[in-house]
Design a protein around this motif. Structure first.
Motif, PDB file in Angstrom:
ATOM      1  N   ASP A  27     -54.939 -36.951 -20.333  1.00  8.23           N
ATOM      2  CA  ASP A  27     -56.110 -36.353 -19.664  1.00  8.23           C
ATOM      3  C   ASP A  27     -55.978 -34.836 -19.548  1.00  8.23           C
ATOM      4  O   ASP A  27     -56.286 -34.228 -18.513  1.00  8.23           O
ATOM      5  CB  ASP A  27     -56.300 -36.962 -18.270  1.00  8.23           C
ATOM      6  N   LYS A  32     -57.835 -47.916 -21.395  1.00  7.88           N
ATOM      7  CA  LYS A  32     -57.615 -48.127 -19.954  1.00  7.88           C
ATOM      8  C   LYS A  32     -56.176 -48.591 -19.703  1.00  7.88           C
ATOM      9  O   LYS A  32     -55.661 -49.446 -20.415  1.00  7.88           O
ATOM     10  CB  LYS A  32     -58.603 -49.172 -19.427  1.00  7.88           C
ATOM     11  N   LYS A  81     -53.388 -37.677 -26.123  1.00  6.84           N
ATOM     12  CA  LYS A  81     -53.243 -36.947 -27.382  1.00  6.84           C
ATOM     13  C   LYS A  81     -51.816 -37.124 -27.885  1.00  6.84           C
ATOM     14  O   LYS A  81     -50.859 -36.936 -27.129  1.00  6.84           O
ATOM     15  CB  LYS A  81     -53.528 -35.464 -27.174  1.00  6.84           C
ATOM     16  N   LYS A 124     -59.265 -45.275 -17.056  1.00  3.01           N
ATOM     17  CA  LYS A 124     -59.504 -44.885 -18.441  1.00  3.01           C
ATOM     18  C   LYS A 124     -58.888 -43.505 -18.673  1.00  3.01           C
ATOM     19  O   LYS A 124     -59.132 -42.582 -17.897  1.00  3.01           O
ATOM     20  CB  LYS A 124     -61.011 -44.848 -18.720  1.00  3.01           C
ATOM     21  N   ILE A 125     -58.068 -43.373 -19.720  1.00  5.30           N
ATOM     22  CA  ILE A 125     -57.376 -42.107 -19.970  1.00  5.30           C
ATOM     23  C   ILE A 125     -57.548 -41.675 -21.422  1.00  5.30           C
ATOM     24  O   ILE A 125     -57.817 -42.489 -22.314  1.00  5.30           O
ATOM     25  CB  ILE A 125     -55.862 -42.207 -19.650  1.00  5.30           C
ATOM     26  N   ASN A 126     -57.403 -40.357 -21.639  1.00  4.45           N
ATOM     27  CA  ASN A 126     -57.385 -39.785 -22.983  1.00  4.45           C
ATOM     28  C   ASN A 126     -55.951 -39.345 -23.288  1.00  4.45           C
ATOM     29  O   ASN A 126     -55.385 -38.554 -22.538  1.00  4.45           O
ATOM     30  CB  ASN A 126     -58.326 -38.583 -23.078  1.00  4.45           C
ATOM     31  N   THR A 168     -56.163 -38.410 -30.974  1.00  5.05           N
ATOM     32  CA  THR A 168     -56.515 -38.679 -29.571  1.00  5.05           C
ATOM     33  C   THR A 168     -56.982 -40.139 -29.445  1.00  5.05           C
ATOM     34  O   THR A 168     -57.785 -40.614 -30.258  1.00  5.05           O
ATOM     35  CB  THR A 168     -57.621 -37.743 -29.088  1.00  5.05           C
ATOM     36  N   PHE A 169     -56.462 -40.821 -28.418  1.00  2.00           N
ATOM     37  CA  PHE A 169     -56.819 -42.225 -28.158  1.00  2.00           C
ATOM     38  C   PHE A 169     -57.337 -42.341 -26.729  1.00  2.00           C
ATOM     39  O   PHE A 169     -56.830 -41.701 -25.806  1.00  2.00           O
ATOM     40  CB  PHE A 169     -55.605 -43.138 -28.338  1.00  2.00           C
ATOM     41  N   THR A 170     -58.370 -43.160 -26.584  1.00  2.00           N
ATOM     42  CA  THR A 170     -58.944 -43.404 -25.259  1.00  2.00           C
ATOM     43  C   THR A 170     -58.855 -44.894 -24.939  1.00  2.00           C
ATOM     44  O   THR A 170     -59.318 -45.729 -25.736  1.00  2.00           O
ATOM     45  CB  THR A 170     -60.411 -42.950 -25.196  1.00  2.00           C
TER      46      THR A 170
END
Length: 423
Positions: free
Chosen positions: A231, A269, A256, A252-254, A265-267
């Motif tokens: 994040d 939970k 890198k 939910k997180i982003n 980059t992956f998104t």
């Protein structure tokens, strides 16, 4: 339960002996007499005397202490009217004084004390065998022993071998020597663990994805990836990464990552689990493993530094953020954690031993009166003032600190009982 109790006693015993031996060794090197080296607290079980020190094993395996000559809480004064028995050596000096009803001196002469000084002038004036017609003067040998009320025989504490008689640098080193030993113990155990496990966890941000139940794997993250940020917060090492993820349960997180010098980059939970009574986030990853000989050899140092950094960060967050008793743990929590550690065999016990030793070292450095850090703070104040804090002031400060620690221990213990056994 029996296994847990045995492991608890062994682990706690190793940590206590290591810590107290640091104080003992440095005190002896500094010319400070160590009157007693105790493992355990409460009533004594057995004791053995060697090199002017009484080594004691006590009933409760919840700590230990090194009792140095001149400790503030010592009271060797023999009050007028006290009946004692004394043993006289070949040079007509008293070699042993018995103040206990539980222990009888061989060939002891009964004396009713009128006046005594066991610190500076080293003498006892009294009536021998109840004969008050003649006041006798006895010279006390510098290395004489005294049998205390509980039957423990220790050395008397003349002024020249007392703690305060040592030079300030030596007193400072003596005060921190226990902490130093706990750091060394952690390094040794983490090094042993590295060879037992066949490798050491890397402290960088390279990760290994767990083979099952991993939301990171499901999202596309692979073993060998380096997680650069969560994040937007940079995660240059494992500790920072772990803290960022743990602070985001079911969120939910982003993420890198760096994969072969390419950024992705992956998104997704996070999942969550309970740890020490609160929710923490996890994504199904573990630290990368360095299996090289060099990595194993220096793994103890790197793991100790990495773990110490995590503990210090957690301690700082407690000071600056929201404090909770769940962030602390006393003997009950340690026992419960021992039970969990034993389930993982030798690896789990070694990891727990190293972590607990490091934890004790860092906690002891906190500048609270009663802890080693508090004693060191008084030494620093003495160095600045060019004179020691008065004995009365030091006693008051120590009692306040001790009272605070006891209150905190009671609250933490009750909280641990509620957390582990009542819920």
């Amino acid at each position: 339960m029996i296994t847990t109790i045995i492991v608890f006693i062994i682990v706690f015993g190793i940590i206590v002996i290591s810590h107290e031996f640091g104080h003992y060794y440095m005190a002896k090197k500094s010319g400070i007499m160590v009157r007693e080296f105790s493992v355990g607290m409460g009533p004594k079980l057995v004791y053995y005397r060697k090199n002017n020190t009484t080594f004691t094993l006590r009933l409760l395996p919840l700590g230990g202490y090194v009792r140095m000559a001149g400790d503030a809480d010592e009271d060797d004064e023999i009050k007028p009217g006290t009946p004692v028995s004394v043993q006289i050596g070949s040079d007509n000096k008293i070699t042993s004084i018995n103040t206990s009803n539980k222990h009888q001196l061989f060939n002891g002469i009964p004396v009713t004390v009128v006046k005594a000084d066991l610190v500076d002038k080293l003498f006892i004036d009294g009536y021998e065998n109840g004969d008050e017609s003649e006041l006798k003067h006895y010279v006390v040998d510098h290395d004489a022993t005294i049998v205390e009320n509980d039957g423990t025989e220790v050395q008397i504490a003349p002024r020249d071998v007392q703690f305060q008689s040592a030079k300030l640098p030596n007193r400072m080193l003596t005060n921190v020597a226990g902490v130093f030993n706990n750091f060394i113990l952690a390094i040794i155990v983490y090094t042993i663990l590295a060879f037992v496990q066949g490798g050491v966890a890397m402290t960088n941000n390279q990760v290994t994805v767990l083979p099952s139940n991993s939301v990171a794997r499901d999202a596309g993250i692979k073993s060998g990836d380096k997680i650069l940020s969560v994040d937007g917060t940079k995660t240059p090492d494992w500790n920072t990464l772990a803290m960022e993820l743990q602070a985001k349960p079911d969120k939910k997180i982003n993420v890198k990552v760096d994969r072969n010098s390419q950024q992705k980059t992956f998104t997704f939970k996070t999942k969550s689990q309970k740890s020490n009574g609160k929710k923490v986030g996890l994504i199904g990853i573990s630290q990368g493993i360095d299996r090289s000989f060099t990595g194993k050899l220096f793994g103890g140092v790197t793991t100790t530094l990495s773990t110490a950094k995590t503990l210090l960060a957690a301690l700082w967050s407690m000071v600056t953020g929201h404090f909770s008793l769940n962030d602390l743990g006393g003997p009950v929590a340690i026992f419960a954690t021992t039970s969990q550690a034993t389930k993982f065999g030798v690896d789990g016990v070694l990891r727990f031993l190293a972590f607990l030793s490091l934890n004790l070292a860092i906690i002891n450095l906190i500048p609270i009166p009663g802890l080693d850090g508090g004693k060191l703070l008084l030494n620093i104040i003495e160095a600045i003032r060019k004179k020691p804090v008065s004995e009365q002031t030091e006693t008051v400060i120590t009692l306040i600190g001790f009272g605070f620690l006891m209150l905190l221990m009671i609250l933490v213990t009750w909280n641990d009982i509620s957390r582990y056994f009542l819920h």
